[in-house]
Write an enzyme that holds these catalytic residues in place. Structure first.
Site: not given
Ligand code: IMP
Length: 200
Positions: A114-115, A118, A167, A180
């Site tokens: 996973e990036d 959160d 963010f 990206r």
């Protein structure tokens, strides 16, 4: 142990809009070093064993590509697509499957890649789904962890960097599908004074 992120100022980045401010949070050099260390930790836990990487589209793609190369040994990969965020920075809180895995994970040593972790709702959904499919091992590697935002009771087995509640974009992560391709992880802020539009 995950490494703490540090900050430095960025120049104008490719694709950057006038109303958006970007600040480098984690440089590509630091990402590269940390991904190498994470691969070593993973290989120590799975020596001489095929590792099946399951990337969560699309944010994990660059991380998975680098991790796969650093892992060495027998590695295969597959991808799943779910959405938990709408367009922009606001979470809907819902998780929806867009594309399932191509091959079975039964009996395999699976590493979910996973990036960013959160709220943890996406990972919780995925772990429940994958556990039912009876893998031999089920582990999780995340590049970034916004630990203070967690709602679901989930933890990654391998974490790159713990970051503050801001963010971020770059190295696979997007804002409305942009950024990206940035090599660094950057904090993005909106508005004429760089005022953040996300609230905790
Ligand atoms: P969670 O379900 O709230 O843990 O959210 C996980 C997903 O939300 C990630 O895989 C990202 O796609 C997205 N996300 C969360 N925070 C950020 C961010 O700071 N930048 C870009 N995407 C984010």
């Amino acid at each position: 142990m995950p490494t703490k992120a540090t900050k430095r100022t960025a120049r104008v980045k490719p694709g950057q809009r006038a109303e958006e401010t970007l600040r480098v949070l984690i440089s590509h050099k630091r990402i590269r070093e940390r991904v190498r260390q994470m691969a070593q930790e993973i290989r120590r836990d799975f020596p001489n064993e095929p590792v099946h990487l399951v990337g969560v589209l699309k944010g994990s793609v660059l991380f998975l590509a680098d991790l796969a190369r650093e892992l060495g040994g027998e590695v295969s990969f597959d991808f799943i697509s779910v959405s938990s965020y709408g367009k922009g920075m606001d979470s809907t809180g819902e998780v929806k499957m867009n594309k399932d895995l191509d091959v079975s994970i039964e009996g395999r040593s699976v590493l979910v890649v996973e990036d960013i972790l959160d709220t943890g709702l996406t990972l919780k959904y995925l772990l429940r789904l994958f556990e039912e499919r009876k893998p031999k091992h089920l582990r999780v590697a995340v590049l970034l962890d916004k630990a203070e935002r967690r709602i679901a009771d989930v933890k990654a087995d391998y974490t790159g960097f713990v970051i503050p509640n801001e963010f971020v974009v770059g190295y696979g992560l997007d804002y409305d599908e942009r950024y990206r391709n940035l090599p660094d992880v950057c904090v993005v802020r909106l508005g004429p004074h760089g005022k953040m539009k996300i609230e905790a």
